[in-house]
Write an enzyme that holds these catalytic residues in place. Structure first.
Site, mmCIF file in Angstrom:
data_model
loop_
_atom_site.group_PDB
_atom_site.id
_atom_site.type_symbol
_atom_site.label_atom_id
_atom_site.label_comp_id
_atom_site.label_asym_id
_atom_site.label_seq_id
_atom_site.Cartn_x
_atom_site.Cartn_y
_atom_site.Cartn_z
ATOM 1 N N LYS A 185 37.256 41.067 54.406
ATOM 2 C CA LYS A 185 36.104 41.608 53.660
ATOM 3 C C LYS A 185 36.279 41.218 52.199
ATOM 4 O O LYS A 185 37.025 41.853 51.465
ATOM 5 C CB LYS A 185 36.056 43.110 53.894
ATOM 6 C CG LYS A 185 35.278 44.025 52.981
ATOM 7 C CD LYS A 185 33.959 43.631 52.469
ATOM 8 C CE LYS A 185 33.624 44.547 51.285
ATOM 9 N NZ LYS A 185 33.407 43.813 50.046
ATOM 10 N N GLU A 260 47.907 45.963 46.611
ATOM 11 C CA GLU A 260 48.188 45.142 45.424
ATOM 12 C C GLU A 260 47.118 45.488 44.402
ATOM 13 O O GLU A 260 45.972 45.084 44.548
ATOM 14 C CB GLU A 260 48.079 43.651 45.756
ATOM 15 C CG GLU A 260 48.975 43.170 46.865
ATOM 16 C CD GLU A 260 50.366 42.845 46.370
ATOM 17 O OE1 GLU A 260 50.575 42.837 45.136
ATOM 18 O OE2 GLU A 260 51.237 42.634 47.215
ATOM 19 N N CYS A 294 45.315 40.235 37.756
ATOM 20 C CA CYS A 294 46.143 41.439 37.880
ATOM 21 C C CYS A 294 47.436 41.261 37.105
ATOM 22 O O CYS A 294 47.980 42.204 36.558
ATOM 23 C CB CYS A 294 46.443 41.717 39.337
ATOM 24 S SG CYS A 294 47.296 40.387 40.162
ATOM 25 N N GLU A 393 43.454 49.052 32.055
ATOM 26 C CA GLU A 393 43.284 47.646 32.417
ATOM 27 C C GLU A 393 41.877 47.215 32.030
ATOM 28 O O GLU A 393 40.897 47.817 32.477
ATOM 29 C CB GLU A 393 43.493 47.457 33.927
ATOM 30 C CG GLU A 393 43.426 46.009 34.335
ATOM 31 C CD GLU A 393 43.592 45.809 35.835
ATOM 32 O OE1 GLU A 393 42.937 46.515 36.608
ATOM 33 O OE2 GLU A 393 44.390 44.939 36.220
#
Ligand code: NDP
Length: 499
Positions: A185, A260, A294, A393
């Site tokens: 997905k 993750e 990331c 972030e």
């Protein structure tokens, strides 16, 4: 194999799911697929309904149960996986084009990084498959105790939009190498290259049904997939908030989960560093992939003795970064993946100012490139690590620089974060380097180098950066379960009940 020439690649008008080796035809809720370079609609995504998710999981389940893939010899599976890698090489310009048009990631980054990485993922796991061994204990007298590795079953593989094919293909390669089936997905924002990749998998010889695709919104298609009782395990790369929802749903079904997630990684530059190299590394660490990584070194901690020199050079180089059309091979920074994300990144300029940070360069949407979703590469100087731009972030071309005085302070600041994905350290002073390795709490420390990956080694984070690891042995452990078998070396006497 020769490479297909970079002709005019076409973008499909409609993108659907891919089940049992075929595109799914059903109509459904439609989403626009946008080119972030100019905001234009380039395709229509037809969302997979919960019924289609069910069909995809059933297809994966049937493929797993009848053993059309997992019962093939290791050599046969290796050959198919190598063929996948070869086909990625053949079609690398097309895959790069689709990814570039859809995500805005510059072609140069895709051609040198993400598309070769996609092929490498498959070659790596093909080789790993031929090398890894089970375990055997022979200490129990009269027995050999074998520990075998078995595929878990049907894996749900959920990926983000910042490196769609490179990250999803790592999951697919890890899952199918050991005999699992899967349903992928991708993000609704970036379905194009992953959809094309499905066709290459079948062309390479992956039996239909082993890898399926569902597309659509996370809250609809993604949730239906994670919750589906036919799914045995879930591998997720994405944001921390989404991870919490997925954890709850996977937890309900007791499904193993690998997460993750994001980061706010420290890039620590000591006065003992080779400053030129550290600046090269810092620029790459925050601005490559449009800053949407990331593993970005987004919190640049600089020792005060070299702060002025660092800022002067870093800001001058940041101003010279080539922002523009992601298809142009000269472009270093493309548009951000979608408008709302660009606006969110831009909103951090005011957040920084409100916390007393100084904007050193950039700080605005690039008006000359409207209606594309461009944002000027930005650097801010924060007073200390408490500023929100040090804690949250941002996931864009937005560097936060923070000064420090001593190594103790640097490591304390590096660890004073909700996240713990990666870290970078630059110093030529060996004892400081060794302290960094032991004191930094993160899943990875890069020493005097920007990011490089060794797929043999585990990759993943701690704290809000997730848990679980990807990489050769780590992926093997996640995508298999251990089955212990005891074999007597001489037939043991069996106590005879009821004799
Ligand atoms: P999101 O968490 O928004 O989405 C990730 C994926 O999850 C998408 O496919 C999304 O679909 C899907 N999703 C959303 N909601 C659900 C749900 N309720 N159930 C199931 N699936 C769902 O992350 P982003 O796409 O915004 O990616 C950026 C994040 O990913 C950043 O935080 C980044 O740090 C992290 N990341 C981590 C990496 C790592 O290796 N640690 C690597 C790359 C990125 P949709 O988009 O269609 O809503």
């Amino acid at each position: 194999m020769s490479q297909v020439p970079a002709a005019q690649f076409s973008i499909p008008e409609r993108v659907t799911g891919f089940v049992e080796g075929r595109c799914t035809g059903a109509g459904g809720y439609e989403l626009e697929v946008i080119h972030p370079g100019d905001g234009r609609r380039i395709a229509t995504l037809v969302e997979s309904s919960p019924a289609e998710v069910d069909a995809a999981v059933r297809s994966a389940r049937a493929a797993f149960e009848d053993g059309r893939w997992r019962r093939q010899t290791v050599e046969a599976r290796q050959a198919v996986m190598r063929q996948v890698a070869d086909l990625v090489d053949v079609h690398r310009e097309e895959l790069a084009y689709l990814e570039c048009m859809n995500s805005g990631i510059p072609m140069r980054h895709l051609q040198r990084g993400q598309i070769p990485r996609t092929a490498h993922n498959f070659r790596f796991f093909a080789e790993f498959l031929g090398q890894h061994a089970g375990k055997m204990y022979d200490q129990t007298e009269g027995y050999l105790t074998l520990v075998l590795r078995e595929p878990v079953g049907v894996a749900a593989l959920i990926g983000p939009w910042n490196a769609p094919l490179a990250l999803t293909s790592m999951k697919i390669a890890g899952a199918i190498a050991f005999g699992n089936s899967c349903v992928c997905k991708p993000s609704e924002v970036t379905p194009l290259a992953v959809a094309r990749f499905m066709e290459l998998l079948v062309e390479a010889g992956v039996p239909p049904g082993v890898v399926n695709l569902v597309n659509g919104r996370g809250g609809v298609t993604g949730e239906a997939l994670v919750a589906h009782p036919g799914v045995d395990l879930v591998s997720f790369t994405g944001g921390t908030q989404t991870a919490r929802r997925i954890s709850a749903s996977a937890g309900e079904g007791l499904k193993p989960l690998s997460l993750e997630l994001g980061g706010k990684s420290a890039n620590i530059i000591f006065e003992s560093a080779d400053l030129e190299r550290a600046i090269d590394g810092a620029l790459l660490g925050i601005f490559s992939n449009n800053g949407q990584q990331c593993l970005a070194g987004s919190r640049i901690l600089v020792q005060r003795a070299v702060l002025d020199r660092f800022i002067e050079s870093f800001v001058a180089r940041t101003r010279r970064l080539r922002l523009g059309d992601p298809l142009d091979p000269a472009t270093e920074i493309g548009p951000l993946a979608f408008r709302a994300h660009r606006d969110r990144v831009a909103s951090y300029v005011e957040v920084a100012r409100a916390d007393g940070a100084q904007v050193l360069c950039g700080g605005q949407a690039e008006a000359a490139l409207e209606p594309g979703f461009f944002f000027q590469p930005t650097a801010v100087l924060a007073q200390d690590n408490r500023a929100r731009v040090c804690r949250e972030e941002i996931f864009g071309p937005f560097a936060t620089i923070v000064p420090f005085d001593t190594a103790d302070q640097a490591f304390a600041m590096a660890n004073d974060s909700e996240f713990g994905l990666v870290s970078y350290v630059w110093t030529d002073h060996h004892p400081t380097l060794m302290r960094a390795l032991s004191d930094i709490r993160a899943g990875m420390v890069w020493a005097n180098t920007p990011m490089t990956r060794d797929l043999r080694a585990p990759f993943g984070g701690i704290k809000s950066s997730g848990y679980g690891r990807e990489g050769g042995e780590s992926s093997m452990k996640f995508y298999t379960y251990e089955k212990t078998a005891m074999l007597p070396t001489v037939l043991p006497a069996i106590p005879r009940l009821g004799a």
